[in-house]
Scaffold this motif. Structure first.
Motif, PDB file in Angstrom:
ATOM      1  N   ASN A 131       0.837  -1.197   0.000  1.00  0.00           N
ATOM      2  CA  ASN A 131       0.000   0.000   0.000  1.00  0.00           C
ATOM      3  C   ASN A 131       0.870   1.245   0.000  1.00  0.00           C
ATOM      4  OD1 ASN A 131       0.402   0.901   2.929  1.00  0.00           O
ATOM      5  ND2 ASN A 131      -0.399  -1.176   3.219  1.00  0.00           N
ATOM      6  N   SER A 168     -10.316  -8.528 -15.542  1.00  0.00           N
ATOM      7  CA  SER A 168     -11.058  -9.307 -14.545  1.00  0.00           C
ATOM      8  C   SER A 168     -10.514  -9.139 -13.138  1.00  0.00           C
ATOM      9  CB  SER A 168     -11.054 -10.787 -14.931  1.00  0.00           C
ATOM     10  OG  SER A 168      -9.723 -11.275 -15.024  1.00  0.00           O
ATOM     11  N   ASP A 169      -9.263  -8.663 -13.009  1.00  0.00           N
ATOM     12  CA  ASP A 169      -8.638  -8.518 -11.684  1.00  0.00           C
ATOM     13  C   ASP A 169      -8.778  -7.108 -11.117  1.00  0.00           C
ATOM     14  OD1 ASP A 169      -7.704 -11.134 -11.934  1.00  0.00           O
ATOM     15  OD2 ASP A 169      -5.886 -10.476 -12.960  1.00  0.00           O
ATOM     16  N   GLN A 170      -9.288  -6.170 -11.904  1.00  0.00           N
ATOM     17  CA  GLN A 170      -9.227  -4.764 -11.510  1.00  0.00           C
ATOM     18  C   GLN A 170     -10.486  -4.305 -10.777  1.00  0.00           C
ATOM     19  OE1 GLN A 170      -8.703  -3.051 -15.381  1.00  0.00           O
ATOM     20  NE2 GLN A 170      -6.488  -3.322 -15.389  1.00  0.00           N
ATOM     21  N   SER A 171     -10.296  -3.341  -9.897  1.00  0.00           N
ATOM     22  CA  SER A 171     -11.446  -2.681  -9.277  1.00  0.00           C
ATOM     23  C   SER A 171     -12.070  -1.721 -10.298  1.00  0.00           C
ATOM     24  CB  SER A 171     -11.020  -1.909  -8.026  1.00  0.00           C
ATOM     25  OG  SER A 171     -10.023  -0.954  -8.346  1.00  0.00           O
ATOM     26  N   GLN A 172     -13.313  -1.366 -10.074  1.00  0.00           N
ATOM     27  CA  GLN A 172     -14.039  -0.567 -11.057  1.00  0.00           C
ATOM     28  C   GLN A 172     -13.533   0.870 -11.111  1.00  0.00           C
ATOM     29  OE1 GLN A 172     -18.214  -1.150 -11.108  1.00  0.00           O
ATOM     30  NE2 GLN A 172     -18.665   0.722 -12.233  1.00  0.00           N
ATOM     31  N   ARG A 173     -13.350   1.346 -12.354  1.00  0.00           N
ATOM     32  CA  ARG A 173     -12.960   2.732 -12.589  1.00  0.00           C
ATOM     33  C   ARG A 173     -14.116   3.488 -13.220  1.00  0.00           C
ATOM     34  NH1 ARG A 173      -7.447   0.691 -15.460  1.00  0.00           N
ATOM     35  NH2 ARG A 173      -6.459  -0.240 -13.631  1.00  0.00           N
ATOM     36  N   ARG A 176     -16.097   2.165 -17.455  1.00  0.00           N
ATOM     37  CA  ARG A 176     -16.014   0.702 -17.380  1.00  0.00           C
ATOM     38  C   ARG A 176     -17.123   0.086 -18.222  1.00  0.00           C
ATOM     39  NH1 ARG A 176     -13.590  -3.167 -13.976  1.00  0.00           N
ATOM     40  NH2 ARG A 176     -14.747  -5.132 -13.854  1.00  0.00           N
ATOM     41  N   ASN A 268     -11.763  -0.433 -18.843  1.00  0.00           N
ATOM     42  CA  ASN A 268     -11.707   0.026 -17.452  1.00  0.00           C
ATOM     43  C   ASN A 268     -10.687   1.160 -17.394  1.00  0.00           C
ATOM     44  OD1 ASN A 268     -12.642  -0.165 -14.800  1.00  0.00           O
ATOM     45  ND2 ASN A 268     -10.915  -1.421 -14.156  1.00  0.00           N
TER      46      ASN A 268
END
Length: 384
Positions: A131, A168-173, A176, A268
């Motif tokens: 992080n 498929s691995d990404q958080s939503q931007r 999208r 995305n």
């Protein structure tokens, strides 16, 4: 004083090119750090196929990591399966030796890693960035090194996120869209190959691309998920028959097929930056592979960001916003181009009139040289 001026998270082609270009713009190598979860050897063994535009080749030359082992694209044949109309884009029409190059990921990354090894850029591999903690005067990177099972931290004036993963691995931007398509990837050979010619064939379920590579072609076949599951379950013989039926006999019989892989497709994207962090490449925009623009857009990100950081005081509060402004038009036009092509040509058989008009449009493109020149220029260089 912070440990580094610039920390780059992700040592793929975009991250490594950025590190090399930053030095060209006056950033001291020892003040640049690269972090990546993979080792250099793992990156070099990656066999994925990448399409590099002519403009990207120029960026790699500026970064000092060209030539690479690659196959030139001198023509691109674009057509619509089952409908009249096609267009042919030739390198000679645009006064360039090739429209682009096709290479394995490992072959692209190898000269980059060799160039970086000759510098004092600090590399942490394998190393996970767990992080970030942003403060007024620095960004703290909390890190994990799996080989020693240790956690540690570093600080930097600016952090660049250059590792985006897959859709498929990404958080939503902010932007999208799930295309409900899966890309099937393989390497194929035909009886009568057309050296230097790439094919982009639009089908009812998505584009089918064949990119010249070595003695054969890199295949990117985009279909609906259910169809993809069916195709992946076929024997090699039956898969070859299905592909032959979809592509046709333009290069004779399909005679050889490598192992196949598949991954879901989506858009995305979000232009993200704070005072001290910024996203580039796949971390900023994941695109549909139609027209092969993803990595090329990311390399243009790296080129512009290196210019911005080299011109500005790294501690300034506006440099990353200036970068976003400079990249806005090229990013948005490229996103719209790939998104439109992915959506409009994949309308299914229930819209035959629409598809006939689109096929006619491809034919007319050949008869309007200025329009074709604009399209080809964007594919090679982006908006400039």
């Amino acid at each position: 004083m912070n440990d580094f001026d610039i920390a780059i998270c992700g040592a793929g082609p975009v991250g490594q090119v950025l590190a090399l270009l930053l030095q060209k713009h006056g950033i001291a190598a020892q003040r640049i750090a690269l972090f990546d979860a993979k080792t250099s050897d793992q990156a070099e063994q990656d066999a994925r196929t990448i399409a590099l535009s002519y403009g990207s080749q120029q960026i790699l030359q500026m970064a000092g990591c060209w030539p690479v082992r690659a196959t030139a694209i001198r023509e691109i044949h674009v057509s619509r399966r089952g409908y009249f109309g096609r267009t042919l884009i030739r390198a000679e029409e645009h006064q360039v030796p090739a429209l682009g190059q096709v290479a394995c990921y490992g072959d692209i990354i190898r000269p980059m890693q060799a160039a970086l090894a000759a510098t004092e850029v600090q590399q942490f591999r394998p190393c996970l960035v767990e992080n970030l903690e942003e403060a007024d005067d620095h960004v703290r990177l909390n890190l994990y090194q799996p080989t020693t099972n240790t956690r540690f931290c570093k600080s930097a004036n600016i952090v660049v996120q250059a590792e985006g993963g897959t859709f498929s691995d990404q958080s939503q931007r902010l932007q999208r869209h799930d295309y409900r398509q899966t890309a099937l990837i393989a390497h194929v050979e035909f009886e009568q190959p057309r050296p230097g010619r790439a094919f982009e064939r639009f089908t009812e379920q998505g584009p089918l691309a064949l990119l010249p590579q070595d003695q054969g072609y890199a295949l990117v076949w985009c279909v609906r998920p259910a169809r993809a599951e069916q195709l992946m379950g076929l024997s090699d013989t039956n898969f070859i028959q299905a592909l032959q039926q979809e592509f046709g006999q333009r290069m004779g019989k399909l005679r050889k097929l490598s192992a196949r892989s598949a991954y879901p497709l989506g858009l995305n994207a979000q232009a993200q930056a704070t005072a001290r962090t910024v996203c580039i490449g796949n971390a900023a925009q994941t695109l549909h592979p139609v027209a092969g623009q993803g990595l090329n857009l990311g390399l243009r990100d790296a080129y512009t960001l290196a210019q911005c950081l080299g011109r500005q005081d790294n501690a300034g509060q506006n440099v990353l916003q200036q970068f976003l402004q400079q990249r806005h038009t090229d990013r948005q036009l490229t996103i719209r181009l790939t998104d439109t092509l992915a959506r409009i040509f994949a309308q299914d058989e229930h819209a035959p009139l629409t598809q006939s008009v689109l096929g006619l449009g491809l034919g007319m493109l050949d008869m309007i040289p200025p329009l074709k020149k604009v399209l080809a220029g964007h594919m090679m260089y982006g908006w400039r």
